[in-house]
Design a protein around this motif. Structure first.
Motif, short mmCIF file in Angstrom:
data_model
loop_
_atom_site.label_atom_id
_atom_site.label_comp_id
_atom_site.label_asym_id
_atom_site.label_seq_id
_atom_site.Cartn_x
_atom_site.Cartn_y
_atom_site.Cartn_z
N HIS A 1 0.83 -1.21 0.00
CA HIS A 1 0.00 0.00 0.00
C HIS A 1 0.85 1.25 0.00
N LYS B 1 1.57 -9.03 -9.73
CA LYS B 1 0.29 -8.84 -10.38
C LYS B 1 -0.48 -7.71 -9.72
N LEU C 1 -5.23 -12.08 7.66
CA LEU C 1 -4.18 -12.68 6.84
C LEU C 1 -4.72 -13.08 5.48
N SER D 1 -5.25 -10.24 3.21
CA SER D 1 -4.12 -9.37 2.87
C SER D 1 -3.12 -10.05 1.93
N PRO E 1 -2.07 -11.04 -1.68
CA PRO E 1 -2.43 -10.88 -3.09
C PRO E 1 -2.52 -12.27 -3.73
N ARG E 2 -3.49 -12.47 -4.58
CA ARG E 2 -3.68 -13.80 -5.20
C ARG E 2 -3.58 -13.70 -6.71
N VAL E 3 -2.85 -14.63 -7.33
CA VAL E 3 -2.75 -14.60 -8.79
C VAL E 3 -4.05 -14.95 -9.47
N ASP E 4 -4.95 -15.63 -8.76
CA ASP E 4 -6.17 -16.09 -9.43
C ASP E 4 -7.30 -15.08 -9.29
N GLN E 5 -7.02 -13.91 -8.73
CA GLN E 5 -8.10 -12.94 -8.56
C GLN E 5 -7.83 -11.70 -9.40
N PRO E 6 -8.90 -10.99 -9.73
CA PRO E 6 -8.72 -9.79 -10.54
C PRO E 6 -7.73 -8.84 -9.86
N ALA E 7 -6.90 -8.23 -10.68
CA ALA E 7 -5.80 -7.45 -10.13
C ALA E 7 -6.28 -6.20 -9.41
N ARG F 1 -8.47 -5.83 -7.16
CA ARG F 1 -8.93 -6.03 -5.79
C ARG F 1 -8.08 -5.25 -4.79
N ARG F 2 -8.73 -4.50 -3.94
CA ARG F 2 -7.98 -3.76 -2.94
C ARG F 2 -7.54 -4.73 -1.85
N LEU F 3 -6.25 -4.64 -1.53
CA LEU F 3 -5.73 -5.52 -0.49
C LEU F 3 -6.07 -4.95 0.87
N TYR F 4 -6.49 -5.81 1.75
CA TYR F 4 -6.69 -5.40 3.13
C TYR F 4 -5.31 -5.40 3.78
#
Ligand SMILES: Nc1ncnc2c1ncn2[C@@H]1O[C@H](COP(=O)(O)OP(=O)(O)O)[C@@H](O)[C@H]1O
Ligand SMILES: Nc1ncnc2c1ncn2[C@@H]1O[C@H](COP(=O)(O)OP(=O)(O)O)[C@@H](O)[C@H]1O
Ligand code: SF4
Ligand SMILES: [Mg+2]
Ligand SMILES: [Mg+2]
Lengths: 328, 340
Positions: A201, A225, B266, B269, B271-277, B279-282
């Motif tokens: 962030h 990514k 956890l 927070s 980042p996942r390769v299989d999800q749309p980029a 997505r806001r990370l918590y």
């Protein structure tokens, strides 16, 4: 975020070769390790270009070549149209202020005997960006606040901070001289999961606040990514594929990229049950003797006769999607 | 309802029982409690994942089980610590050595630290197997080759003649797994076995451990900070934070309905390769406590927890059943719906 089509950085056919032995080897030749072997890419102003690949593929060497910390053996590194490889001394130093680096191991890159104030102040002195001590100090205080530390922290020493806070200090130091290009070499790899997200962030927020352009290196394809606009995949000294991230992750074309993506475990048991990894044959060959033709061919499940004979061309197969593979 | 494999296992006798484990270290600049009242069972053949960030007590927990914590500075206390009915707290040094070599095997992050750099792989494997299985000569060599083959090493005869430094990190870890499984142990402890390896190799090694232990019926413990690594390879997971188990559940349940705010944080927070980029990370604010400098009164996660209330700061919650097979250590477990 302001990405425009201005290219802040153009890397053209960059080679970084290390010569070993000094004397002659048995074969009568010197051993040459081609850490970077003809790498080309552009970075647009305001853009983040991710550079991924497994250890030893040449990511850090590429970064150092861009910053002229390793002098490229050949090729061009154009920073705002000026070829850094031609510059020396004062001219290079002046350009260097505009390009800073954030490292993986914040601890190793911070002098343990210096206070945070002196650590952040140092590049400002080297580059003479601020007139006097008072101005520098004000800038240091502004920077520590920007990265989420307290002004009172400037009198403390690196060992008094946690890993995540040390990385913040490293970032403050890099940004204190107001660079335009920042090379981030595995900046979150050493951090714990809950700290990683904070750092991602922060790195994103600072990009927008200061309109920075990032070359973002990581072996973690998920992090890349998340943070990048475009992604380049390296293997054994060359870039094998480069595309906008949505494109690369949805439609990887190079068999190596496909294998790399298929190997990432997903934190979801249901998805994991379905995931089939593409097995890579054998191991990464020695960079001292890269395979002929396509250097990925000994491990490629799709290889054909041409692959071991001929080096595949770097081609644009769809708008902005480049790949070097005979079968694409 | 059909009994789940887990319920079947619960009726079996655990092979490892740990109850009320507390591990303290007394150091020059203070004392710290690395493991606070940790209890769990491991059933024959099951695969247990242990996740949490560095310093949360994962390694110390299992090094204590193996009695490999230096005492002093360490001190191990437990209400119960039994392996296969045998009391590990009272076991003699000799008994522990036998257990470690024979019944519980270990694989660590850095295989180089467990391999002797001046001896060939073959020599080291033969020594281990000879000691535990009493084979010799040709049958000993055959067994080594068979084991290397099983862990996916090509040309095993040749590898036996190699020295550790001549092998890549991935191959060295395969050798360690072969050696660890050579005596058919009841438990394989793998402490961050893939952390130092490249992505493609990591995945291969994790699958290897999963498949081999499954085939052999060996129980396994996979210690890692990587939630992705345990998702596809374990039956049950325990999540640790600041020396405690904060949540324990069958793997599918832990991912589907995490109840501890730390587990939830956890999962959101990463980042996942299989999800749309997009997505806001918590992100979880703050950092884990420094066990040496901070005293923890209430819930150790309270300073970082979005749900924390007065009670959380005042009093530490204990690990309680929230649903069958699902234990959570949180005052607000019932309110902690996963959001986002
Ligand atoms: N200063 C150096 N001298 C000799 N070899 C080097 C040097 N720096 C890197 N290399 C070699 O270059 C290759 C690429 O290394 P590096 O750029 O660090 O890869 P990465 O960052 O992708 O892990 C490796 O084989 C490495 O050993
Ligand atoms: N031999 C030791 N002496 C002192 N402190 C230790 C020792 N081993 C571990 N610790 C401390 O115990 C805590 C838990 O460590 P550990 O179990 O290794 O964490 P992890 O979850 O990363 O495996 C840490 O604070 C660590 O510093
Ligand atoms: S006990 Fe309280 S502070 Fe701890 S995790 Fe639960 S809600 Fe948060
Ligand atoms: Mg590197
Ligand atoms: Mg550990």
């Amino acid at each position: 975020m302001h990405i425009n089509t201005d290219k802040i950085l153009q890397v053209r056919d960059m080679n970084i070769h290390f010569t070993f032995g000094g004397g002659l080897l048995k074969s009568g030749r010197k051993a040459v390790l081609k850490a970077v072997d003809g790498v080309s890419f552009d970075l647009l102003t305001g853009e983040t270009l991710g550079l991924v690949g497994e250890s030893g593929c040449g990511k850090s060497s590429t970064a150092k070549g861009v910053l002229q910390l390793y002098k490229p053996t050949s090729g061009q590194v154009l920073f705002k149209e000026e070829n850094l490889c031609d510059l020396q001394g004062e001219a290079l130093r002046r350009m260097r202020r505009q390009m800073q680096m954030i490292f993986q191991d914040p601890y190793a890159s911070l002098n343990p005997r210096m206070t945070v104030l002196r650590i952040i102040e140092e590049p400002m002195k080297v580059h003479r960006t601020h007139g006097n001590r008072k101005e520098r100090r004000e800038q240091v205080i502004e920077m520590v606040q920007r990265v989420g530390l307290n002004p009172s922290d400037i009198h403390r020493y690196p060992h008094e901070f946690s890993g995540g806070q040390r990385q913040r200090i490293g970032i403050a130091r890099a940004l204190a001289v107001r660079p335009e290009l920042v090379v981030c070499d595995e900046p979150v790899s050493a951090l714990d999961v809950s700290i990683q997200a904070q750092m991602i962030h922060l790195i994103e927020a600072l990009r927008d606040q200061f309109n920075l352009s990032y070359l973002f290196i990581s072996h973690d394809l998920s992090v890349v990514k998340h943070i990048s606009h475009r992604v380049a995949v390296m293997y054994l000294g060359i870039i094998v594929e480069l595309a906008a991230k949505e494109e690369l992750y949805a439609r990887p074309l190079h068999p190596y990229t496909q294998a790399l993506l298929s190997a990432i475990p997903i934190p979801d048991p249901e998805v994991e049950r379905q995931r089939t990894a593409i097995a890579l044959e054998g191991e990464i060959p020695s960079p001292l003797a890269p395979p002929p033709g396509c250097r990925f061919h000994p491990r490629c499940r799709l290889r054909e006769a041409v692959c071991s004979r001929q080096t595949p061309q770097w081609r644009e197969v769809a708008p902005g999607h480049h790949v070097a593979c005979h079968l694409v | 309802m059909m009994p789940t494999p887990m319920q079947n296992q619960q009726q079996a006798k655990p092979i490892l029982e740990v109850h009320g484990l507390i591990v303290r270290f007394t150091l020059r600049d203070g004392a710290l409690i690395a493991v606070r009242n940790v209890s769990f069972d491991l059933f024959p053949g099951e695969s247990l994942g242990v996740v949490g960030e560095s310093g949360c007590g994962k390694s110390v927990t299992f090094l204590s089980v193996m009695r490999l914590i230096p005492t002093p500075p360490g001190k191990i206390d437990a209400v119960k610590m039994r392996f296969s009915g045998m009391d590990l707290l009272d076991a003699s040094k000799r008994q522990m050595r036998r257990i470690r070599g024979n019944r519980i095997s270990m694989v660590f992050q850095d295989p180089m630290s467990s391999l002797n750099p001046v001896l060939t792989i073959g020599r080291q494997m033969r020594e281990g197997i000879q000691l535990h299985l009493g084979l010799s000569g040709r049958s000993l060599d055959d067994r080594c080759i068979e084991l290397l083959d099983k862990v996916g090493i090509s040309a095993p005869e040749m590898r036996l003649k190699s020295y550790p430094h001549q092998l890549s990190g991935g191959i060295r870890q395969r050798v360690m797994i072969a050696m660890a499984l050579s005596c058919n142990p009841s438990i394989l402890l793998a402490d961050e076995p893939t952390t130092a390896l490249d992505v493609t190799i990591q995945d291969q090694i994790l699958r290897l451990i999963r498949d081999l232990t499954r085939d052999l019926g060996t129980a396994s413990v996979l210690i890692t900070h990587n939630l992705g690594a345990v998702a596809g390879t374990t039956d049950r997971i325990m999540v640790m934070y600041a020396g405690r188990i904060v949540e324990k559940a069958p793997t599918p349940l832990l991912f589907k309905d995490p109840r501890h705010p730390y587990t939830q944080g956890l999962l959101r927070s990463i980042p996942r390769v299989d999800q749309p980029a997009g997505r806001r990370l918590y992100s979880i604010s703050g950092a884990p406590p420094d066990l040496l400098r901070e005293t923890i009164q209430g819930c150790a996660f309270a300073p970082r927890c979005p749900l924390a209330e007065e009670q959380c700061v005042a009093q530490a919650p204990s690990l309680e059943p929230f649903a069958p097979e699902h234990l959570v250590s949180c005052w607000k477990a019932a309110d902690a719906h996963q959001h986002g």
